[in-house]
Design an enzyme around this catalytic site. Structure first.
Site, PDB file in Angstrom:
ATOM      1  NE  ARG A  13      30.862  48.218  39.026  1.00  0.00           N
ATOM      2  CZ  ARG A  13      31.938  48.446  39.948  1.00  0.00           C
ATOM      3  NH1 ARG A  13      32.996  48.094  39.814  1.00  0.00           N
ATOM      4  NH2 ARG A  13      31.510  47.631  41.521  1.00  0.00           N
ATOM      5  CG  HIS A  14      27.271  52.026  39.523  1.00  0.00           C
ATOM      6  ND1 HIS A  14      28.235  52.129  40.621  1.00  0.00           N
ATOM      7  CD2 HIS A  14      27.315  50.576  39.948  1.00  0.00           C
ATOM      8  CE1 HIS A  14      28.149  51.312  40.821  1.00  0.00           C
ATOM      9  NE2 HIS A  14      27.483  49.859  40.659  1.00  0.00           N
ATOM     10  CB  SER A  17      27.343  52.969  44.689  1.00  0.00           C
ATOM     11  OG  SER A  17      27.968  51.699  45.419  1.00  0.00           O
ATOM     12  CG  ASN A  20      30.944  50.601  44.542  1.00  0.00           C
ATOM     13  OD1 ASN A  20      30.681  51.335  43.753  1.00  0.00           O
ATOM     14  ND2 ASN A  20      30.226  49.172  44.404  1.00  0.00           N
ATOM     15  N   GLY A  27      23.838  44.962  44.853  1.00  0.00           N
ATOM     16  CA  GLY A  27      22.462  44.429  43.936  1.00  0.00           C
ATOM     17  C   GLY A  27      21.974  45.672  43.598  1.00  0.00           C
ATOM     18  NE  ARG A  63      24.644  50.144  41.979  1.00  0.00           N
ATOM     19  CZ  ARG A  63      23.574  49.693  42.942  1.00  0.00           C
ATOM     20  NH1 ARG A  63      22.980  50.668  43.412  1.00  0.00           N
ATOM     21  NH2 ARG A  63      23.189  48.154  41.739  1.00  0.00           N
ATOM     22  CD  GLU A  85      24.144  44.414  40.015  1.00  0.00           C
ATOM     23  OE1 GLU A  85      24.983  43.042  38.625  1.00  0.00           O
ATOM     24  OE2 GLU A  85      25.613  44.297  39.735  1.00  0.00           O
TER      25      GLU A  85
END
Length: 190
Positions: A13-14, A17, A20, A27, A63, A85
């Site tokens: 997972r990135h 961001s 986050n 999204g 991201r 996403e």
């Protein structure tokens, strides 16, 4: 329900961001990593960078792409639109609710069924193409994989930039766990 090909892969997972950090639904909004997110991606690189990946791919969202670059020490082999996403419609940019309605269709957004079908089709194509690929994407992907492998999207939110080992286990089971250094011999091409 579509089925996932029973082959292993590594998911990343990135890193953190801006959404986050704000505790908002990202999204398909194309938001950047925070400085912490860049550091997280670099730390993931300590485990991932020296692997001779059969294929390393990323979602097109910056991201994820930037996380792949920092973790690999190079650009991913390919950008794959199907890894994007889930489109959360009117919920994108809104605060993350205490209970996220994963299986409901958000107003103006992508249905759960369409999202899972897209992820399954994309992952299956990648798994047919390469042995144990690295997939860099978003938390929704893990929710879709849980649905495909365990019948429910429920489970802990995947941590930012922690590589996960996703592999068939036994006749019908699957394991989803943090990748460890002892797994590395399974990943390099012969």
């Amino acid at each position: 329900m579509p089925a996932l090909i029973r082959r292993p892969f590594v998911f990343l997972r990135h890193g953190q961001s801006t959404r986050n950090l704000e505790r908002r639904i990202g999204g398909q909004h194309d938001v950047a990593l925070t400085p912490q997110g860049e550091d997280e991606a670099k730390r993931a690189g300590e485990l991932l960078r020296d692997i001779d990946w059969s294929l390393a791919v990323s979602s097109p969202l910056q991201r994820a792409y930037r996380t792949a670059e920092l973790a690999l020490g190079r650009a991913p082999d390919r950008i794959v639109d199907g890894l994007m996403e889930r489109h959360w419609g009117e919920l994108e940019g809104q605060p993350i609710p205490e209970t996220i309605p994963y299986t409901s269709t958000p107003p103006g957004g992508e249905s759960w069924e369409t999202f899972v079908e897209r992820i399954a089709t994309t992952l299956n194509a990648l798994l047919e193409e390469a042995d144990t690929p690295l997939i860099v994407g978003h938390s929704g992907l893990i929710r879709a994989v849980r649905w495909l492998t365990h019948g429910s999207p429920s489970g802990p939110r995947s941590a930012n930039a922690i590589p996960l080992w996703i592999a068939p286990e036994g006749v019908e089971g699957w394991t989803i766990r943090a990748l460890s250094p002892t797994d590395l011999p399974l990943l390099s091409r012969a």
